[in-house]
Design a protein around this motif. Structure first.
Motif, PDB file in Angstrom:
ATOM      1  N   TYR A 210      -7.024   2.553  -7.968  1.00 19.24           N
ATOM      2  CA  TYR A 210      -7.776   2.695  -6.721  1.00 19.24           C
ATOM      3  C   TYR A 210      -9.126   3.383  -6.967  1.00 19.24           C
ATOM      4  CZ  TYR A 210      -3.947   1.286  -3.599  1.00 19.24           C
ATOM      5  OH  TYR A 210      -2.979   0.574  -2.928  1.00 19.24           O
ATOM      6  N   TRP A 211      -9.123   4.450  -7.797  1.00 21.97           N
ATOM      7  CA  TRP A 211     -10.337   5.232  -8.008  1.00 21.97           C
ATOM      8  C   TRP A 211     -11.410   4.430  -8.747  1.00 21.97           C
ATOM      9  CZ3 TRP A 211     -12.860   9.175  -6.257  1.00 21.97           C
ATOM     10  CH2 TRP A 211     -13.936   9.683  -6.984  1.00 21.97           C
TER      11      TRP A 211
ATOM     12  N   ASN B 111     -12.815   8.173  -0.974  1.00 19.41           N
ATOM     13  CA  ASN B 111     -13.595   7.431  -1.957  1.00 19.41           C
ATOM     14  C   ASN B 111     -14.477   8.343  -2.797  1.00 19.41           C
ATOM     15  OD1 ASN B 111     -14.347   4.706  -2.936  1.00 19.41           O
ATOM     16  ND2 ASN B 111     -16.387   5.295  -2.218  1.00 19.41           N
TER      17      ASN B 111
ATOM     18  N   TYR C   6      -7.699  -4.757  -2.782  1.00 19.50           N
ATOM     19  CA  TYR C   6      -6.884  -3.809  -3.550  1.00 19.50           C
ATOM     20  C   TYR C   6      -7.201  -3.985  -5.038  1.00 19.50           C
ATOM     21  CZ  TYR C   6      -3.738  -2.983   0.466  1.00 19.50           C
ATOM     22  OH  TYR C   6      -3.207  -2.642   1.689  1.00 19.50           O
ATOM     23  N   GLY C   7      -7.402  -2.865  -5.719  1.00 13.03           N
ATOM     24  CA  GLY C   7      -7.549  -2.920  -7.169  1.00 13.03           C
ATOM     25  C   GLY C   7      -8.658  -3.853  -7.610  1.00 13.03           C
TER      26      GLY C   7
ATOM     27  N   SER D 162       0.127  -1.129  -6.188  1.00 16.27           N
ATOM     28  CA  SER D 162      -0.730  -2.095  -6.858  1.00 16.27           C
ATOM     29  C   SER D 162       0.145  -3.006  -7.709  1.00 16.27           C
ATOM     30  CB  SER D 162      -1.747  -1.371  -7.760  1.00 16.27           C
ATOM     31  OG  SER D 162      -1.062  -0.689  -8.806  1.00 16.27           O
TER      32      SER D 162
ATOM     33  N   SER E 156      -8.600  -1.241   1.020  1.00 15.54           N
ATOM     34  CA  SER E 156      -7.136  -1.377   1.106  1.00 15.54           C
ATOM     35  C   SER E 156      -6.634  -0.868   2.453  1.00 15.54           C
ATOM     36  CB  SER E 156      -6.458  -0.612  -0.034  1.00 15.54           C
ATOM     37  OG  SER E 156      -6.516   0.790   0.160  1.00 15.54           O
TER      38      SER E 156
ATOM     39  N   TRP F  73       0.845  -1.191   0.000  1.00 16.51           N
ATOM     40  CA  TRP F  73       0.000   0.000   0.000  1.00 16.51           C
ATOM     41  C   TRP F  73       0.882   1.242   0.000  1.00 16.51           C
ATOM     42  CZ3 TRP F  73      -0.780   4.533   2.552  1.00 16.51           C
ATOM     43  CH2 TRP F  73      -1.984   5.199   2.310  1.00 16.51           C
ATOM     44  N   PRO F  74       0.561   2.322  -0.732  1.00 12.79           N
ATOM     45  CA  PRO F  74      -0.601   2.456  -1.633  1.00 12.79           C
ATOM     46  C   PRO F  74      -0.242   2.120  -3.072  1.00 12.79           C
ATOM     47  CG  PRO F  74       0.384   4.602  -1.303  1.00 12.79           C
ATOM     48  CD  PRO F  74       1.251   3.610  -0.557  1.00 12.79           C
TER      49      PRO F  74
ATOM     50  N   SER G   8     -11.476   1.053  -4.271  1.00  8.84           N
ATOM     51  CA  SER G   8     -10.857   0.131  -3.313  1.00  8.84           C
ATOM     52  C   SER G   8     -10.033   0.805  -2.221  1.00  8.84           C
ATOM     53  CB  SER G   8      -9.976  -0.868  -4.068  1.00  8.84           C
ATOM     54  OG  SER G   8      -8.949  -0.211  -4.788  1.00  8.84           O
ATOM     55  N   ILE G   9     -10.089   2.133  -2.112  1.00  9.47           N
ATOM     56  CA  ILE G   9      -9.227   2.768  -1.114  1.00  9.47           C
ATOM     57  C   ILE G   9      -9.631   2.374   0.308  1.00  9.47           C
ATOM     58  CG2 ILE G   9     -10.605   4.895  -1.070  1.00  9.47           C
ATOM     59  CD1 ILE G   9      -6.778   4.499  -0.553  1.00  9.47           C
TER      60      ILE G   9
ATOM     61  N   ILE H 238      -2.423   9.478  -1.749  1.00  5.77           N
ATOM     62  CA  ILE H 238      -1.565   8.409  -2.277  1.00  5.77           C
ATOM     63  C   ILE H 238      -0.220   8.949  -2.758  1.00  5.77           C
ATOM     64  CG2 ILE H 238      -1.289   6.793  -4.207  1.00  5.77           C
ATOM     65  CD1 ILE H 238      -4.214   6.055  -3.916  1.00  5.77           C
TER      66      ILE H 238
END
Length: 484
Positions: free
Chosen positions: A388-389, A342, A213-214, A181, A397, A178-179, A393-394, A352
């Motif tokens: 993430y967007w 989010n 995540y993702g 992928s 995560s 994190w943060p 998934s923020i 991030i």
């Protein structure tokens, strides 16, 4: 005279007998000592093997509701990253309605992401960044999904091409943190799967997304921690047909792959990490903190170790506090700040990308632009943010911190050493410097410890060539293969 000679002869015979008996006794004693040493060594080895404790775990269920009565669908499904005009329009609308806020004079990145530079990033994101183009780049490699313990697990699977008939690549699992992928590894994938040197190993690389995540589905129940992720990834590798494989990780990937080595040490042929903060301080580590600055050779400390560690309060404690505020939030109340991130793409980017500044080099805190584009391109950085967007998934995560730290610092895996051959790449700007002595406390079969020339926390993304070379050298050593 005759009687005298007889007496002398008897005396000589007596002494000869005594010496003979004495020598026999010495030999017997030596033999007994040798036998005792051999038996002691055997007992020690047996006890040592018994002490090589294996981490225990049980299957979980992270899907909605109760586990299904029917067997889980273990099929592997191709997956493709997609986007739409509606997705991009919504993103642009939210960016257009962001409310700027002025940065303090002469604050650089010492208060967090500098607001003035943030406006430049947002402007680039809004008017120049091409998400469609980046989606094509993401789909350059094959993506898949498969359901494990009730949730979909996403991964990228890249096989080497042009291998001699009858041969296969060296299987390598690479786990992000994190943060970051799976995209962190896109720069290193061609170096590992299509090496430039014909004598180098060609790897078959699997890059999964940590659940939550993702593109990996988020767990729907509490308790999904690093050990659970390790168990899920073991199941993934078995499903792909790998009885043995190598593993690499940084950040959370370090802990997940370490747990994998603890769970199944015979399955993980070798473990390579670039982050290894000490779990529990042992006696030698404590003594090295107390005496290492005065007696560095006693603990194998190099000039680099001394520079990174001392004075210990400033270099370790104060620096850790400066960079760990996010961790305290995410380990306690991730859903609160997560909800705001989010909803706001600009807030998400600031949260991030600030890590990609200060975790790459702490000196970047003193720069107006945070040094962000010195080591990365905005396209790559924003692609990671977009993962993430677009997946929302923020929050999930961030919950991974709550699940791990919420169980305390005395989890079972923290006390279990790793006996799998391990390679450690020590990058100079890593968040926490770990000398070789400290690494050996946890990783008992440390095969290589490599002081790297440059690089920070996101080393695979920042310095893919250096990382690829170290993975290559470590694996080659275990495979007992030399360059011609």
């Amino acid at each position: 005279m005759s009687c005298c000679r007889q007496e002398v002869a008897r005396e000589a015979c007596y002494h000869s007998t005594v010496l003979s008996c004495s020598a026999t006794g010495v030999y017997r004693m030596i033999a007994e000592v040798l036998v005792a040493l051999v038996l002691g060594a055997v007992v020690y080895v047996l006890l040592l093997k018994q002490r090589q404790e294996v981490l225990q775990t049980e299957d979980g269920w992270w899907g909605l509701g109760e586990p299904h009565e029917t067997p889980e669908d273990d099929s592997i499904r191709p997956f493709k990253v997609e986007t739409s005009s509606e997705e991009i329009e919504d993103l642009h609308k939210r960016m257009d309605h962001t409310r700027p806020f002025p940065a303090l004079e002469d604050s650089q990145f010492n208060y967090g992401f500098n607001s003035k530079y943030l406006q430049r990033v947002v402007s680039y994101w809004r008017h120049e960044f091409d998400w469609n183009k980046q989606v094509e780049k993401l789909n350059r490699y094959p993506h898949f999904k498969t359901k494990i313990e009730g949730i979909d697990v996403h991964y990228v699977h890249v096989r080497p091409r042009n291998l001699p008939e009858g041969t296969s690549g060296v299987p390598l699992l690479m786990v992000h943190g994190w943060p970051g992928s799976f995209y962190e590894f896109y720069g290193i994938l061609p170096l590992l799967t299509e090496p430039e040197n014909a004598d180098d190993l060609a790897f078959e690389v699997i890059c999964p997304s940590i659940p939550g995540y993702g593109f990996s589905e988020a767990p729907h129940k509490k308790g999904f921690d690093s050990v659970c992720a390790a168990r899920v990834f073991h199941k993934l590798m078995k499903r792909l047909g790998f009885a043995q494989f190598y593993a690499h990780g940084g950040d959370w990937g370090w802990l997940i792959t370490t747990n994998m080595a603890q769970l199944e040490p015979k399955t993980v042929k070798g473990l390579h990490v670039n982050f290894a903060p000490p779990a529990k301080p042992g006696f030698r580590m404590v003594m090295s903190v107390l005496l290492g600055r005065r007696f560095p050779k006693l603990f194998g400390f190099t000039d680099r170790d001394l520079n990174r560690l001392f004075p210990i309060v400033q270099k370790v404690m104060v620096e850790s506090v400066k960079e760990s505020g996010y961790m305290h939030i995410q380990a306690t109340k991730p859903d609160t700040v997560g909800r705001g991130l989010n909803d706001s793409p600009v807030g998400l980017a600031a949260y991030i990308l600030e890590k990609f500044s200060t975790w790459t080099d702490p000196e970047f805190r003193n720069m107006e632009d945070g040094g962000l584009e010195r080591n990365f391109s905005l396209d790559d950085l924003l692609t990671n943010v977009m993962i993430y967007w677009t997946t929302g998934s923020i929050i999930s995560s961030m919950r991974f911190y709550k699940e791990n730290f919420g169980k305390g610092l005395n989890q079972k895996h923290a006390a279990i050493p790793v006996y799998v051959p391990t390679g450690f790449a020590s990058f100079p700007n890593e968040l926490m410097h770990t000398p070789e002595l400290w690494v050996k406390q946890k990783y008992r079969k440390l095969t290589s410890y490599s002081p790297m020339a440059r690089g920070g926390h996101f080393a695979a993304m920042e310095e893919p060539r250096l990382m690829a070379e170290d993975i290559q050298n470590f694996t080659r050593k275990l495979e007992k293969r030399k360059r011609k």
